[in-house]
Design a protein around this motif. Structure first.
Motif, PDB file in Angstrom:
ATOM      1  N   GLU A  95      33.530  40.942  45.654  1.00  0.00           N
ATOM      2  CA  GLU A  95      34.329  42.173  45.594  1.00  0.00           C
ATOM      3  C   GLU A  95      34.421  42.780  46.990  1.00  0.00           C
ATOM      4  O   GLU A  95      33.681  42.380  47.888  1.00  0.00           O
ATOM      5  CB  GLU A  95      33.658  43.191  44.648  1.00  0.00           C
ATOM      6  CG  GLU A  95      33.381  42.655  43.264  1.00  0.00           C
ATOM      7  CD  GLU A  95      32.186  43.326  42.602  1.00  0.00           C
ATOM      8  OE1 GLU A  95      32.405  44.391  42.022  1.00  0.00           O
ATOM      9  OE2 GLU A  95      31.072  42.795  42.657  1.00  0.00           O
ATOM     10  N   PHE A 142      34.992  46.787  48.878  1.00  0.00           N
ATOM     11  CA  PHE A 142      35.161  48.239  48.759  1.00  0.00           C
ATOM     12  C   PHE A 142      35.435  48.827  50.142  1.00  0.00           C
ATOM     13  O   PHE A 142      34.635  48.643  51.056  1.00  0.00           O
ATOM     14  CB  PHE A 142      33.885  48.883  48.193  1.00  0.00           C
ATOM     15  CG  PHE A 142      33.429  48.259  46.913  1.00  0.00           C
ATOM     16  CD1 PHE A 142      33.922  48.697  45.698  1.00  0.00           C
ATOM     17  CD2 PHE A 142      32.522  47.200  46.922  1.00  0.00           C
ATOM     18  CE1 PHE A 142      33.517  48.100  44.512  1.00  0.00           C
ATOM     19  CE2 PHE A 142      32.113  46.607  45.744  1.00  0.00           C
ATOM     20  CZ  PHE A 142      32.608  47.056  44.528  1.00  0.00           C
ATOM     21  N   LEU A 177      29.198  52.167  45.914  1.00  0.00           N
ATOM     22  CA  LEU A 177      29.847  51.139  45.091  1.00  0.00           C
ATOM     23  C   LEU A 177      29.381  49.732  45.453  1.00  0.00           C
ATOM     24  O   LEU A 177      29.230  48.877  44.572  1.00  0.00           O
ATOM     25  CB  LEU A 177      31.369  51.228  45.221  1.00  0.00           C
ATOM     26  CG  LEU A 177      32.042  52.468  44.617  1.00  0.00           C
ATOM     27  CD1 LEU A 177      33.531  52.456  44.900  1.00  0.00           C
ATOM     28  CD2 LEU A 177      31.786  52.565  43.113  1.00  0.00           C
ATOM     29  N   SER A 231      27.751  47.796  42.488  1.00  0.00           N
ATOM     30  CA  SER A 231      28.510  46.647  41.973  1.00  0.00           C
ATOM     31  C   SER A 231      27.623  45.407  41.848  1.00  0.00           C
ATOM     32  O   SER A 231      27.800  44.601  40.930  1.00  0.00           O
ATOM     33  CB  SER A 231      29.693  46.342  42.884  1.00  0.00           C
ATOM     34  OG  SER A 231      29.242  45.869  44.140  1.00  0.00           O
ATOM     35  N   TYR A 273      26.953  43.426  38.470  1.00  0.00           N
ATOM     36  CA  TYR A 273      27.198  41.977  38.402  1.00  0.00           C
ATOM     37  C   TYR A 273      25.954  41.249  37.887  1.00  0.00           C
ATOM     38  O   TYR A 273      26.038  40.369  37.031  1.00  0.00           O
ATOM     39  CB  TYR A 273      27.589  41.449  39.784  1.00  0.00           C
ATOM     40  CG  TYR A 273      27.740  39.943  39.821  1.00  0.00           C
ATOM     41  CD1 TYR A 273      28.856  39.326  39.254  1.00  0.00           C
ATOM     42  CD2 TYR A 273      26.751  39.139  40.389  1.00  0.00           C
ATOM     43  CE1 TYR A 273      28.990  37.940  39.265  1.00  0.00           C
ATOM     44  CE2 TYR A 273      26.876  37.760  40.404  1.00  0.00           C
ATOM     45  CZ  TYR A 273      27.994  37.163  39.840  1.00  0.00           C
ATOM     46  OH  TYR A 273      28.117  35.798  39.845  1.00  0.00           O
ATOM     47  N   ASN A 323      29.818  42.150  35.685  1.00  0.00           N
ATOM     48  CA  ASN A 323      31.070  42.854  36.008  1.00  0.00           C
ATOM     49  C   ASN A 323      31.579  42.535  37.411  1.00  0.00           C
ATOM     50  O   ASN A 323      30.797  42.337  38.334  1.00  0.00           O
ATOM     51  CB  ASN A 323      30.875  44.373  35.921  1.00  0.00           C
ATOM     52  CG  ASN A 323      30.575  44.840  34.511  1.00  0.00           C
ATOM     53  OD1 ASN A 323      29.573  45.493  34.279  1.00  0.00           O
ATOM     54  ND2 ASN A 323      31.432  44.502  33.559  1.00  0.00           N
ATOM     55  N   SER A 338      34.212  44.396  40.028  1.00  0.00           N
ATOM     56  CA  SER A 338      35.151  45.489  40.328  1.00  0.00           C
ATOM     57  C   SER A 338      36.404  44.871  40.929  1.00  0.00           C
ATOM     58  O   SER A 338      36.313  43.957  41.740  1.00  0.00           O
ATOM     59  CB  SER A 338      34.536  46.465  41.325  1.00  0.00           C
ATOM     60  OG  SER A 338      33.381  47.046  40.773  1.00  0.00           O
ATOM     61  N   VAL A 343      38.801  47.263  46.037  1.00  0.00           N
ATOM     62  CA  VAL A 343      38.724  48.639  45.536  1.00  0.00           C
ATOM     63  C   VAL A 343      38.874  49.551  46.753  1.00  0.00           C
ATOM     64  O   VAL A 343      38.008  49.577  47.627  1.00  0.00           O
ATOM     65  CB  VAL A 343      37.378  48.903  44.824  1.00  0.00           C
ATOM     66  CG1 VAL A 343      37.282  50.368  44.407  1.00  0.00           C
ATOM     67  CG2 VAL A 343      37.220  47.983  43.623  1.00  0.00           C
TER      68      VAL A 343
END
Lengths: 359, 337
Positions: free
Chosen positions: B153, B155, B291, B295, B299, B304, B306, B313
Motif C-alpha cells: 500500500e 499513503f 496509517l 495498515s 494486514y 486488509n 488499504s 491513499v
C-alpha cells in the motif's frame, strides 16, 4: 612575534657591503608595497573589491544601499563566527563543532527560559555558560589527549548534534523549541541581539555593528597584546613557543572558549530573530566559517592570518551568495557559481601573496 | 595549591553557579513559558488485544525536522493502539537507508513502513524484505515507484497534484508572479512541488534555492530576491518554518508579496490566524505515519489492503486557510497537526 608571522619575508638578498646606506625612493617604495602585499588580508581585500565591482556591473539591484545592508547581514551572521574560528586557525587548530554549537546555545536559552518560565535573560546567561563550557571542554580534551583538533571537535560536533535533537525532544516533545516572544525580557534581548538600526535611511541589522566591534577587538588582541603574540606562536610552532615560555595549553583553551563565545552570540541572534529554533539547524555551517577565514588569508597549517581577513572573507561570501541572486542567474547553477566565485577569490588571494614573497 | 584545596575551590565555584541559576530561575516570566502552556491531550482509542508484533519504520528524514516529527508521532499513536513494538530509524542518505532495511530484516520484524525518496537505491533492499516474507508499505515518498516495487500500500500526497492545486489556488487569489523557495536543492519531492505549481499557475514562477539549515541565510537570500525582482507578489515556501522566515523577508524588503506554504506546524497555524501567512497545503504527516503503521497491523491480523493494493491513499493536499484554521488550531497546539 606577531610581526614575524604576519609580515612577508624580506624581499631580495642581503645588502652589498659596498652599497650606499641610503636607499633611493623607488626601492623604499617597492619595499613598502611588498610589505603591504605581505599582509594576510590584502589578497582578500583585492578579491573583495573585484567581486564587488563585478556584481555592481552585472546586477543593477546590487547597487542599492538596501542591498548592501542585506549582503552585510548575510556576512555578519557568518562573520561573527568566522572571527574566533580565524583566531583558532591562526593558533593552529580547527573547530568542527562551531556550526551546531550555535544551535546548542540557542536551544539552551530557549528551552531553559520556557521550561522554567523564567525571564529570558536567565536563559541567555546560562547559554553563555554552556557555550563557554563546550569550548573549554574542546580545548581541555585537545591539550590533555594530544589528539588532533579535527578529531576532538568532530566528536563534539556529533555529540552536540545528537544532544540538540534528543534534549529538545525530551523537554518539548517536539524537535523545535516553543515560541518565547511573549516572555519577559524578550524585547530587551531582541534589542541587543536582533534589532535593526536606521543608518542614513537604510535599515541595518545590529549584527553588522557587533561584527565590526568584535573584529576591531580581535584585531587589537592579535596585533597589540601579548596574548596575540601567543596565538601566532602556538600556531607557528607550539614546541618552540613552549620553550620560550608561551602558555600553549592556556592559549588553546582560551581560543576554543572564544569560539564558544561566538557561538553563543550568533545563537542568541538566531533565537531572538526567529523566536523559535529548529534542533537540526547549523549542520555544515562550520565549513562556511572556515571558508571565510581561509579566503581571508588564514593558512590551514596555522601561524598566519588576520582577524580583518576573516571579516573580508565573510563579506566576499555574503556578496557572492546574495550577488548571484541579485544578478538573477539560473538558480539550478547556484552552487556551481558560488564555488567558482569563491575559488577565484581564493586564487586572487594566493596570487597576491606569491607576488609579495617573490624574490 | 594542593589538590584538596583545588577540589574544594572547584566545588565551591560549582555550588555558587548552581545557586546562581536557581536564584535566577526565581526571576520568573509573568507571561508565556511552560506554566502557560496547556497540557497536550494524548490521542487514545483503546488498545488492541492482538499479539504484540514488531514493525520497523524507516524514513529518509534528516534529524530535527518538525514535519518528520509529526509523522513519527502518528506512527507512535498507531503503535500504542495496536500493541506494536515500533522501531523507528532514519537516514537521508539512500545507501544508509537501505542498510536500515537490511537491519530490520535481520531483526525479523513483522512489517516495514518505508519512504522511497530515492526508489532505485532502495529497490534491492525492498526486494530482500519481500523475499523474507515481510510485508512492506510505502508512505510520504515514492508514489511513482510503490507499485513497481510490489509494496502492499501507499499513503501520502502526490506532490505534483499538490503543486498543481497550489497553482490553481494562486490563480484564484489573483497572484501574478510566484517565487518557489526550495530549502534543499535536488530533493525530488520539493522540486516536484514547484514543477506542479508551474503547470497550473498562469503567472510567472521562479525557483530560489536556499540553505535550509541556516535561517539567517534563508532570510537574507529571500530578501535579496525580493529586492532584485519587485514584481514578485507571492512567496511559496515548501516547509512551515521557512514561511515564517519569508514573512520577515517581505518586511525587510518592503515588498508587497504575500506568503503561502506547503506543510503545517503550530507557528504556521498562528500565522494563518494572524493573516501573515495566507494559507498552507497540509499533507497531514501525522495521518501518514498513523496509517502506515495501522495498515500493517490490519494486514497482519485481518488481511486488509488499504486502496485495495491498487490505488494509493492520498492524505493531501488539504488547504488550511483563515476560514478553517480554527478547527485545526487546537490539534496543532497538541503537536499533532
Amino acid at each position: 612575534m606577531a610581526t614575524a608571522h604576519t609580515e612577508a619575508p624580506a624581499v631580495g638578498g642581503p645588502p652589498s657591503p659596498t652599497a650606499p646606506a641610503a636607499q633611493d625612493g623607488r626601492t623604499a617604495q617597492r619595499s613598502l608595497l611588498r610589505r603591504l602585499l605581505g599582509r594576510p588580508e590584502i589578497g582578500a581585500l583585492i578579491a573583495a573589491i573585484g567581486v564587488y565591482a563585478f556584481f555592481f556591473a552585472v546586477a543593477p539591484s546590487f547597487r542599492q544601499a538596501d542591498s548592501l545592508a542585506t549582503v552585510l547581514y548575510q556576512a555578519s551572521t557568518m562573520g561573527i563566527m568566522a572571527l574566533p574560528v580565524a583566531l583558532l586557525m591562526i593558533g593552529g587548530e580547527f573547530d568542527l563543532s562551531a556550526g551546531v554549537a550555535v544551535t546548542t546555545s540557542a536551544l539552551t536559552a530557549a528551552m531553559l527560559s520556557f521550561q522554567l518560565t523564567t525571564n529570558v535573560w536567565v536563559g541567555v546567561i546560562v547559554a553563555l555558560i554552556v557555550s563557554l563550557a563546550v569550548g573549554a571542554l574542546n580545548g581541555y580534551m585537545l591539550v590533555k589527549t594530544g589528539l588532533p583538533s579535527f578529531l576532538i571537535t568532530l566528536a563534539s560536533f556529533l555529540m552536540l548534534q545528537g544532544l540538540n535533537l534528543a534534549v529538545t525532544k525530551l523537554l518539548t516533545g517536539n524537535v523545535a523549541t516553543d515560541d518565547i516572544s511573549n516572555m519577559d525580557g524578550f524585547n530587551q534581548a531582541k534589542k541587543v541581539f536582533a534589532s535593526e538600526i536606521d543608518f542614513g535611511g537604510v535599515s541595518l541589522k545590529i549584527t553588522v555593528l557587533w561584527w565590526l566591534v568584535f573584529a576591531a577587538l580581535a584585531t587589537w588582541v592579535l596585533l597589540r597584546t601579548k596574548f596575540g603574540n601567543w596565538i601566532f606562536a602556538v600556531g607557528g610552532h607550539s614546541e618552540s613557543a613552549r620553550a620560550v615560555g608561551v602558555p600553549v595549553k592556556f592559549t588553546k583553551i582560551i581560543l576554543f572558549m572564544t569560539v564558544g563565545f561566538g557561538a553563543w552570540f550568533v545563537g542568541m541572534h538566531l533565537l531572538f530573530s526567529f523566536n523559535t529554533v529548529q534542533s537540526g539547524e547549523g549542520v555544515g555551517n562550520e565549513f562556511l566559517y572556515i571558508i571565510a577565514a581561509v579566503i581571508g588569508g588564514c593558512l590551514l597549517t596555522g601561524g598566519y592570518g588576520s582577524a580583518i581577513g576573516s571579516v573580508i572573507g565573510a563579506f566576499i561570501f555574503g556578496m557572492v551568495t546574495q550577488g548571484i541572486v541579485y544578478a538573477n542567474w539560473n538558480p539550478d547553477w547556484f552552487k556551481f557559481f558560488l564555488g567558482v566565485m569563491l575559488l577565484v577569490a581564493t586564487l586572487v588571494n594566493l596570487w597576491v601573496r606569491r607576488q609579495a614573497t617573490r624574490r | 595549591m594542593d589538590r584538596k584545596t583545588r577540589t574544594r575551590k572547584a566545588t565551591a565555584i560549582a555550588a555558587a553557579c548552581a545557586a546562581g541559576v536557581l536564584l535566577a530561575a526565581g526571576c520568573s516570566s509573568s507571561s508565556g513559558g511552560k506554566k502557560a502552556q496547556t497540557a497536550a491531550n494524548n490521542i487514545s482509542a483503546g488498545k488492541a488485544t492482538t499479539a504484540r508484533i514488531k514493525i520497523a519504520m524507516i524514513t529518509h528524514a534528516a534529524p530535527g525536522d518538525t514535519f518528520w516529527d509529526l509523522i513519527r508521532k502518528g506512527a507512535q499513536a498507531a503503535a500504542a493502539k495496536d500493541n506494536i513494538n515500533l522501531v523507528y530509524s532514519s537516514d537521508p542518505n539512500a545507501a544508509n537507508q537501505a542498510n536500515l532495511v537490511q537491519n530490520a530484516i535481520d531483526q525479523k520484524v513483522d512489517g516495514i513502513a518505508i519512504t522511497l525518496a530515492k526508489p532505485d537505491a532502495m529497490k534491492a533492499a525492498v526486494a530482500k524484505a519481500e523475499a523474507a516474507g515481510i510485508p512492506v508499505v510505502g508512505f510520504n515518498a515514492g508514489l511513482s515507484a510503490w507499485k513497481s516495487q510490489k509494496l502492499l500500500e501507499y499513503f501520502g500526497q502526490d506532490e505534483d497534484i499538490a503543486g498543481q492545486a497550489f497553482g490553481t489556488k494562486l490563480n484564484s487569489i489573483g497572484a501574478k508572479s510566484a517565487l518557489c523557495v526550495v530549502q534543499e536543492q535536488g530533493n525530488v519531492a520539493l522540486e516536484t512541488r514547484c514543477a506542479g505549481l508551474k503547470k497550473t499557475f498562469k503567472g510567472k514562477v521562479q525557483n530560489l534555492y536556499v540553505n535550509g539549515t541556516d535561517m539567517p541565510s534563508v532570510k537574507s537570500t529571500i530578501t535579496a530576491k525580493l529586492r532584485q525582482d519587485s514584481s514578485i507578489d507571492e512567496i511559496v515556501t515548501l516547509g512551515g518554518p521557512f514561511a515564517l522566515t519569508a514573512v520577515q523577508s517581505v518586511s525587510d524588503a518592503n515588498s508587497k508579496a504575500k506568503v503561502a506554504t506547503f506543510d503545517l506546524n503550530q507557528d504556521v497555524v498562528k500565522a494563518i490566524q494572524a493573516g501573515t501567512v495566507q494559507f498552507a497545503v497540509d499533507q497531514q504527516p501525522y495521518l501518514q505515519g498513523y496509517l502506515a503503521v495501522d495498515s500493517l497491523w490490519l494486514y497482519k491480523f485481518n488481511g486488509n489492503f488499504s486502496g485495495g493494493s491498487a490505488q494509493p491513499v492520498l492524505t493531501g493536499p488539504a488547504f488550511v486557510t483563515k476560514d478553517n484554521v480554527a478547527t485545526i488550531a487546537k490539534f496543532a497546539a497538541n503537536g499533532t497537526r
